[in-house]
Design an enzyme around this catalytic site. Structure first.
Site, short mmCIF file in Angstrom:
data_model
loop_
_atom_site.label_atom_id
_atom_site.label_comp_id
_atom_site.label_asym_id
_atom_site.label_seq_id
_atom_site.Cartn_x
_atom_site.Cartn_y
_atom_site.Cartn_z
N ASP A 67 0.81 -1.22 0.00
CA ASP A 67 0.00 0.00 0.00
C ASP A 67 0.84 1.27 0.00
O ASP A 67 0.33 2.36 -0.22
CB ASP A 67 -0.98 0.01 1.18
CG ASP A 67 -0.32 -0.10 2.54
OD1 ASP A 67 0.69 -0.83 2.66
OD2 ASP A 67 -0.81 0.54 3.50
N HIS A 68 2.16 1.12 0.21
CA HIS A 68 3.05 2.28 0.23
C HIS A 68 3.96 2.38 -1.00
O HIS A 68 4.62 3.40 -1.18
CB HIS A 68 3.91 2.26 1.50
CG HIS A 68 3.13 2.55 2.74
ND1 HIS A 68 3.13 3.77 3.37
CD2 HIS A 68 2.30 1.75 3.46
CE1 HIS A 68 2.34 3.73 4.42
NE2 HIS A 68 1.82 2.51 4.50
#
Length: 303
Positions: A68-69
């Site tokens: 997600d990063h």
């Protein structure tokens, strides 16, 4: 001046209202610098909606390698290439060489520009200088997450401002010699050496810290000391045991301990469709707290 735009503010799984983590820092100095902190899925589309050009980004700082990063890097880099980018792109992060190499090996990229990976220390307590220009420095420090993870600090360099009154008191006049004085800290005026501190006042540079994903830890307090803005992991309303994150009250305590001027909580779990209670609890501990939302903008100016 600094303008910070939150392109994504969710934790883990995106929602209809929140995209995966990505924060743009635009620094307006002698020239404009556009920096990206984390690059979750959909970041390039968020750029388009925000009106900020992703082609202006020359440096990307990844806090850690959870999808997600970082998963927005793959399409972003390919689009940059399709748009005929030629300038170098630097990607910083813990174990960056390993992960960026893996990303570039996926599919048929055929890049038109160089991508340079820069490893960032992710163990210990040392604050590391990882990047520097004439106008700012970027520092990092390891933080406490479930995988190697770091926080980043953008620090604008302090500047000297010439005090006209001090010039007059010393019988000095403005002129080209002042440029040399600002550059070297001393200069000669009609055969006399003048030091910068004799005729100028120092203006503190702006300081912005981004925690990435972290539980409360001493390192984030240390790197955040007296920051103008702390952007901190505020995933939950109440503490959770196994996630490697902070709740809003823990983040507020960090801001108070560090003596920051403003706290913005981000990386919000999708379970919180209404963040009023989160903000209420945080502000009981640290008054100048707000909850980030997608496309939120913050402006900071040097005093």
């Amino acid at each position: 001046m600094i303008i910070i735009t939150f392109l994504g503010t969710v934790s883990g799984i995106p929602s209809a209202q929140r995209n995966h983590p990505a924060i743009v820092l635009e620094y307006f100095g002698e020239k404009k610098h556009t920096l990206l902190f984390d690059c979750g899925e959909g970041t390039q589309k968020q750029f388009m909606v925000s009106g900020i050009s992703f082609m202006d980004v020359d440096k990307i700082f990844i806090s850690h390698w959870h999808a997600d990063h970082f998963s927005g890097l793959i399409p972003l880099i390919q689009t940059m290439s399709l748009e005929k980018r030629t300038r170098e792109l630097k990607i910083f992060g813990p174990e960056a060489e390993r992960f960026v190499s893996n990303i570039l090996d996926l599919g048929y990229f055929g890049l038109r520009f160089p991508v340079t990976a820069i490893n960032v220390p992710f163990e210990g307590e040392k604050i590391s200088l990882i990047d520097e220009t004439d106008e700012y420095q970027i520092f990092s420090v390891p933080v406490l997450h479930t995988v190697p993870s770091v926080a980043y600090c953008f620090k604008e360099k302090d500047r000297w401002s010439i005090d006209v009154k001090k010039l007059k008191e010393l019988g000095l006049k403005r002129g080209a010699w002042l440029k040399k004085l600002k550059k070297y800290g001393k200069a000669e005026y009609k055969g006399k050496e003048v030091r910068i501190e004799d005729v100028a006042n120092i203006k503190q540079g702006l300081k912005v810290v981004y925690s990435g994903d972290t539980k409360p830890c001493k390192n984030i307090v240390k790197i955040s000391k007296n920051a103008d803005l702390l952007i901190h992991d505020g995933t939950f309303l109440e503490e959770e045991d196994t996630k490697g994150h902070a709740d809003v009250k823990q983040a507020a305590k960090i801001a108070k301990q560090a003596g920051v001027k403003q706290l913005i909580l981000t990386h919000i779990s999708r379970r919180y469709t209404d963040t009023k209670e989160m903000e209420k609890e945080a502000t009981k501990i640290f008054k100048d707290t707000s909850i980030a939302y997608d496309f939120m903008k913050i402006k900071l100016k040097r005093k």
